[in-house]
Design a protein around this motif. Structure first.
Motif, PDB file in Angstrom:
ATOM      1  N   ARG A 174      -9.879  10.626  21.736  1.00  0.00           N
ATOM      2  CA  ARG A 174      -8.682  10.127  21.064  1.00  0.00           C
ATOM      3  C   ARG A 174      -8.888  10.209  19.553  1.00  0.00           C
ATOM      4  NH1 ARG A 174      -4.113   7.231  21.742  1.00  0.00           N
ATOM      5  NH2 ARG A 174      -3.508   5.737  20.102  1.00  0.00           N
ATOM      6  N   PRO A 175      -7.937  10.794  18.813  1.00  0.00           N
ATOM      7  CA  PRO A 175      -8.080  10.850  17.355  1.00  0.00           C
ATOM      8  C   PRO A 175      -8.277   9.469  16.748  1.00  0.00           C
ATOM      9  CG  PRO A 175      -6.363  12.352  18.061  1.00  0.00           C
ATOM     10  CD  PRO A 175      -6.763  11.559  19.282  1.00  0.00           C
ATOM     11  N   VAL A 176      -9.173   9.402  15.789  1.00  0.00           N
ATOM     12  CA  VAL A 176      -9.577   8.133  15.188  1.00  0.00           C
ATOM     13  C   VAL A 176      -8.764   7.808  13.932  1.00  0.00           C
ATOM     14  CG1 VAL A 176     -11.544   6.956  14.087  1.00  0.00           C
ATOM     15  CG2 VAL A 176     -11.896   8.305  16.176  1.00  0.00           C
ATOM     16  N   MET A 177      -8.339   8.817  13.199  1.00  0.00           N
ATOM     17  CA  MET A 177      -7.624   8.593  11.943  1.00  0.00           C
ATOM     18  C   MET A 177      -6.125   8.790  12.102  1.00  0.00           C
ATOM     19  SD  MET A 177      -7.815  10.607   8.233  1.00  0.00           S
ATOM     20  CE  MET A 177      -9.528  10.221   7.858  1.00  0.00           C
ATOM     21  N   SER A 178      -5.358   7.863  11.529  1.00  0.00           N
ATOM     22  CA  SER A 178      -3.910   8.025  11.367  1.00  0.00           C
ATOM     23  C   SER A 178      -3.602   7.910   9.884  1.00  0.00           C
ATOM     24  CB  SER A 178      -3.138   6.944  12.125  1.00  0.00           C
ATOM     25  OG  SER A 178      -3.375   7.031  13.520  1.00  0.00           O
ATOM     26  N   TYR A 238      -9.694  -0.394   8.623  1.00  0.00           N
ATOM     27  CA  TYR A 238     -10.411  -0.296   9.894  1.00  0.00           C
ATOM     28  C   TYR A 238      -9.843  -1.269  10.915  1.00  0.00           C
ATOM     29  CZ  TYR A 238     -13.528   2.649   7.311  1.00  0.00           C
ATOM     30  OH  TYR A 238     -14.016   3.677   6.561  1.00  0.00           O
ATOM     31  N   VAL A 239      -9.556  -0.733  12.097  1.00  0.00           N
ATOM     32  CA  VAL A 239      -9.073  -1.540  13.214  1.00  0.00           C
ATOM     33  C   VAL A 239     -10.004  -1.300  14.390  1.00  0.00           C
ATOM     34  CG1 VAL A 239      -6.690  -1.440  12.405  1.00  0.00           C
ATOM     35  CG2 VAL A 239      -7.499   0.285  14.032  1.00  0.00           C
ATOM     36  N   GLY A 240      -9.869  -2.126  15.431  1.00  0.00           N
ATOM     37  CA  GLY A 240     -10.695  -1.959  16.621  1.00  0.00           C
ATOM     38  C   GLY A 240     -12.148  -2.259  16.389  1.00  0.00           C
ATOM     39  N   GLN A 276     -20.363   4.483   6.668  1.00  0.00           N
ATOM     40  CA  GLN A 276     -21.068   3.302   7.166  1.00  0.00           C
ATOM     41  C   GLN A 276     -20.363   2.634   8.348  1.00  0.00           C
ATOM     42  OE1 GLN A 276     -22.210   0.787   3.844  1.00  0.00           O
ATOM     43  NE2 GLN A 276     -22.744   2.588   2.625  1.00  0.00           N
ATOM     44  N   PRO A 277     -19.047   2.382   8.292  1.00  0.00           N
ATOM     45  CA  PRO A 277     -18.404   1.794   9.479  1.00  0.00           C
ATOM     46  C   PRO A 277     -18.512   2.690  10.712  1.00  0.00           C
ATOM     47  CG  PRO A 277     -16.985   1.569   7.561  1.00  0.00           C
ATOM     48  CD  PRO A 277     -18.093   2.479   7.167  1.00  0.00           C
ATOM     49  N   CYS A 278     -18.371   4.002  10.510  1.00  0.00           N
ATOM     50  CA  CYS A 278     -18.433   4.903  11.658  1.00  0.00           C
ATOM     51  C   CYS A 278     -19.848   5.023  12.202  1.00  0.00           C
ATOM     52  CB  CYS A 278     -17.881   6.277  11.274  1.00  0.00           C
ATOM     53  SG  CYS A 278     -16.091   6.278  10.994  1.00  0.00           S
ATOM     54  N   THR A 310       0.823  -1.201   0.000  1.00  0.00           N
ATOM     55  CA  THR A 310       0.000   0.000   0.000  1.00  0.00           C
ATOM     56  C   THR A 310       0.860   1.255   0.000  1.00  0.00           C
ATOM     57  OG1 THR A 310      -1.746  -1.161   1.198  1.00  0.00           O
ATOM     58  CG2 THR A 310      -1.828   1.234   1.213  1.00  0.00           C
ATOM     59  N   ARG A 311       0.590   2.138  -0.963  1.00  0.00           N
ATOM     60  CA  ARG A 311       1.319   3.408  -1.061  1.00  0.00           C
ATOM     61  C   ARG A 311       1.059   4.277   0.156  1.00  0.00           C
ATOM     62  NH1 ARG A 311      -0.683   8.501  -3.118  1.00  0.00           N
ATOM     63  NH2 ARG A 311      -2.687   7.432  -3.300  1.00  0.00           N
ATOM     64  N   ALA A 312      -0.193   4.347   0.548  1.00  0.00           N
ATOM     65  CA  ALA A 312      -0.594   5.171   1.691  1.00  0.00           C
ATOM     66  C   ALA A 312      -1.864   4.580   2.251  1.00  0.00           C
ATOM     67  CB  ALA A 312      -0.814   6.616   1.256  1.00  0.00           C
ATOM     68  N   ARG A 313      -2.163   4.900   3.490  1.00  0.00           N
ATOM     69  CA  ARG A 313      -3.383   4.401   4.110  1.00  0.00           C
ATOM     70  C   ARG A 313      -3.834   5.358   5.197  1.00  0.00           C
ATOM     71  NH1 ARG A 313      -2.837  -1.123   6.283  1.00  0.00           N
ATOM     72  NH2 ARG A 313      -1.289  -1.396   4.668  1.00  0.00           N
ATOM     73  N   ALA A 314      -5.138   5.367   5.388  1.00  0.00           N
ATOM     74  CA  ALA A 314      -5.717   6.040   6.545  1.00  0.00           C
ATOM     75  C   ALA A 314      -6.272   4.954   7.443  1.00  0.00           C
ATOM     76  CB  ALA A 314      -6.814   6.996   6.115  1.00  0.00           C
ATOM     77  N   THR A 315      -5.667   4.782   8.600  1.00  0.00           N
ATOM     78  CA  THR A 315      -6.109   3.771   9.548  1.00  0.00           C
ATOM     79  C   THR A 315      -7.159   4.384  10.459  1.00  0.00           C
ATOM     80  OG1 THR A 315      -3.958   2.682   9.470  1.00  0.00           O
ATOM     81  CG2 THR A 315      -5.372   2.175  11.346  1.00  0.00           C
ATOM     82  N   ILE A 316      -8.324   3.744  10.505  1.00  0.00           N
ATOM     83  CA  ILE A 316      -9.461   4.251  11.271  1.00  0.00           C
ATOM     84  C   ILE A 316      -9.684   3.343  12.474  1.00  0.00           C
ATOM     85  CG2 ILE A 316     -11.861   4.968  11.176  1.00  0.00           C
ATOM     86  CD1 ILE A 316      -9.978   6.435   9.181  1.00  0.00           C
ATOM     87  N   ASP A 317      -9.530   3.904  13.659  1.00  0.00           N
ATOM     88  CA  ASP A 317      -9.635   3.141  14.905  1.00  0.00           C
ATOM     89  C   ASP A 317     -11.072   3.226  15.423  1.00  0.00           C
ATOM     90  OD1 ASP A 317      -9.461   2.020  17.415  1.00  0.00           O
ATOM     91  OD2 ASP A 317      -7.675   3.122  18.015  1.00  0.00           O
ATOM     92  N   LEU A 318     -11.868   2.210  15.116  1.00  0.00           N
ATOM     93  CA  LEU A 318     -13.271   2.231  15.530  1.00  0.00           C
ATOM     94  C   LEU A 318     -13.435   2.077  17.033  1.00  0.00           C
ATOM     95  CD1 LEU A 318     -14.879   0.170  12.637  1.00  0.00           C
ATOM     96  CD2 LEU A 318     -14.827   2.660  12.918  1.00  0.00           C
ATOM     97  N   ALA A 319     -12.483   1.438  17.698  1.00  0.00           N
ATOM     98  CA  ALA A 319     -12.546   1.366  19.163  1.00  0.00           C
ATOM     99  C   ALA A 319     -12.407   2.760  19.763  1.00  0.00           C
ATOM    100  CB  ALA A 319     -11.460   0.441  19.701  1.00  0.00           C
ATOM    101  N   ALA A 320     -11.533   3.580  19.188  1.00  0.00           N
ATOM    102  CA  ALA A 320     -11.405   4.963  19.654  1.00  0.00           C
ATOM    103  C   ALA A 320     -12.692   5.733  19.410  1.00  0.00           C
ATOM    104  CB  ALA A 320     -10.228   5.647  18.957  1.00  0.00           C
TER     105      ALA A 320
END
Length: 378
Positions: free
Chosen positions: A247-251, A375-377, A47-49, A6-16
């Motif tokens: 806590r910020p959700v996106m990295s 998506y994590v968490g 939808q996930p959020c 993956t060139r780039a990614r936005a990791t979304i922490d649903l637990a946060a």
């Protein structure tokens, strides 16, 4: 398993995100919470959020466009949804048939809702919006009595149910601003007018994210939390996310595309607005303004590379930018962290906002569709 290609990614922490919803509900314990998922959940994925927020106790969802609301229904989400940004000829009937609450600020919109309800053969669910001082959507005080009376007449005719009365703050992110008290007064007056017309809404709502955190007298039956739900402080002058239990959700991360030695005096990127001060190592980060990286952050944007904060060297291009590593080393494929929660030493979205002369809302919302969401968490 992580995709190392993956060139780039936005990791979304649903637990946060779920923890943020819980923290915000604790701030307004006598109110329901509307999770605002407009603009693809501020870039995080609607939808996930939406599902994560509902799992954490949100009782409503909020969208701007009708297409956003209809997409939630198409995904099987049945929770109450309010959609507020309408233009003439919009898909009113589809919204009525999908049991979406619609916002009405003017007589033209009320007429279109009534026509849609007749065509659908069922009453519409309507939130009337008052302009209490923001000067955008909402009926002006001079027009509010006519709108509320007409809505009550339509209720009596069985065409609609006024389920909400609402408004929006202009300066809630500036605690103590005189317009906040003025809008609270104007909102109370708009409620009294509506109640005098015979309207008995299910929910009254005024508070956005900053008002949820700082103006408890504005909470009413619902609070509408947008940016705070995603772990970004709407009042950074008062405190960062952690100060409000968020806590910020996106990295946002990318993988270096190239690392190379360069001599002193070497111009970098378009216009040569950065010139290497001496022999150095350059790293190429393969994201640019087509991915949502602000061009205004040229020569300013912070990035964590090889364990240290770096600053963008030169202009941000459409697909890439450069950082000067000085005497440090790195390799193609190494990770560059543009922003995250900040607890591992990386920049935050607020750091990027300061670098680009904007607000953190824009930083996360503008990350484009070329950047996959992971998506994590869950």
């Amino acid at each position: 398993m992580e995709d190392t290609n993956t060139r780039a990614r936005a990791t979304i922490d649903l637990a946060a995100l779920r923890a943020n919803v819980a923290a915000l509900r604790a701030r307004a314990p006598r109110s329901g919470l509307m999770a605002v998922v407009k603009a693809d959940a501020y870039g995080h994925g609607a939808q996930p959020c939406a599902r994560a927020a509902l799992d954490a106790g949100a009782s409503w969802l909020g969208t701007a466009t009708p297409q956003e609301a209809l997409a939630l229904r198409a995904a099987g989400i049945t929770a109450p949804v309010l959609c507020w940004l309408w233009t003439p000829g919009g898909p009113w009937r589809e919204a009525v048939e999908a049991d979406i609450d619609v916002s009405v600020s003017a007589m033209w919109a009320l007429r279109e809702v009534m026509a849609a309800a007749r065509a659908a053969g069922r009453p519409a669910r309507v939130h009337l919006k008052a302009d209490t001082g923001l000067g955008r959507g909402g009926a002006q005080p001079a027009d509010w009595p006519e709108l509320t009376a007409a809505a009550r007449a339509a209720e009596k005719d069985g065409l609609l149910r006024v389920t909400g009365l609402w408004s929006h703050f202009a300066c809630a992110d500036e605690p103590g601003h005189p317009s906040n008290a003025a809008q609270l007064t104007a909102y109370r007056e708009s409620l009294a007018t509506a109640e005098a017309a015979g309207l008995r809404p299910e929910v009254r709502h005024l508070a956005n994210s900053p008002a949820t955190l700082t103006l408890p007298q504005s909470h009413y039956d619902l609070v509408r939390t947008g940016i705070a739900m995603y772990g970004i402080s709407p009042v950074p002058q008062l405190g960062g996310p952690a100060d409000f239990g968020l806590r910020p959700v996106m990295s946002l991360t990318a993988r270096l595309a190239l690392v190379k030695a360069a001599p002193g005096g070497h111009g970098i990127s378009y216009g040569h607005h950065y010139v290497t001060p001496g022999t150095t190592t350059l790293a190429l980060v393969p994201v640019g303004y087509a991915d949502g990286i602000p061009r205004h952050a040229s020569n300013e944007g912070p990035v964590l590379v090889a364990g240290k904060w770096r600053t963008i060297a030169g202009r941000v291009a459409m697909d890439q930018f450069v950082v000067d590593l000085g005497g440090d080393s790195a390799a193609a494929g190494d990770e560059a962290v543009l922003f995250g929660p900040g607890d591992q030493g990386e920049p935050t979205a607020e750091d990027w906002a300061r670098a680009a002369g904007t607000i953190a809302y824009e930083i996360v919302t503008r990350i484009g569709t070329r950047v996959p969401r992971v998506y994590v968490g869950k």
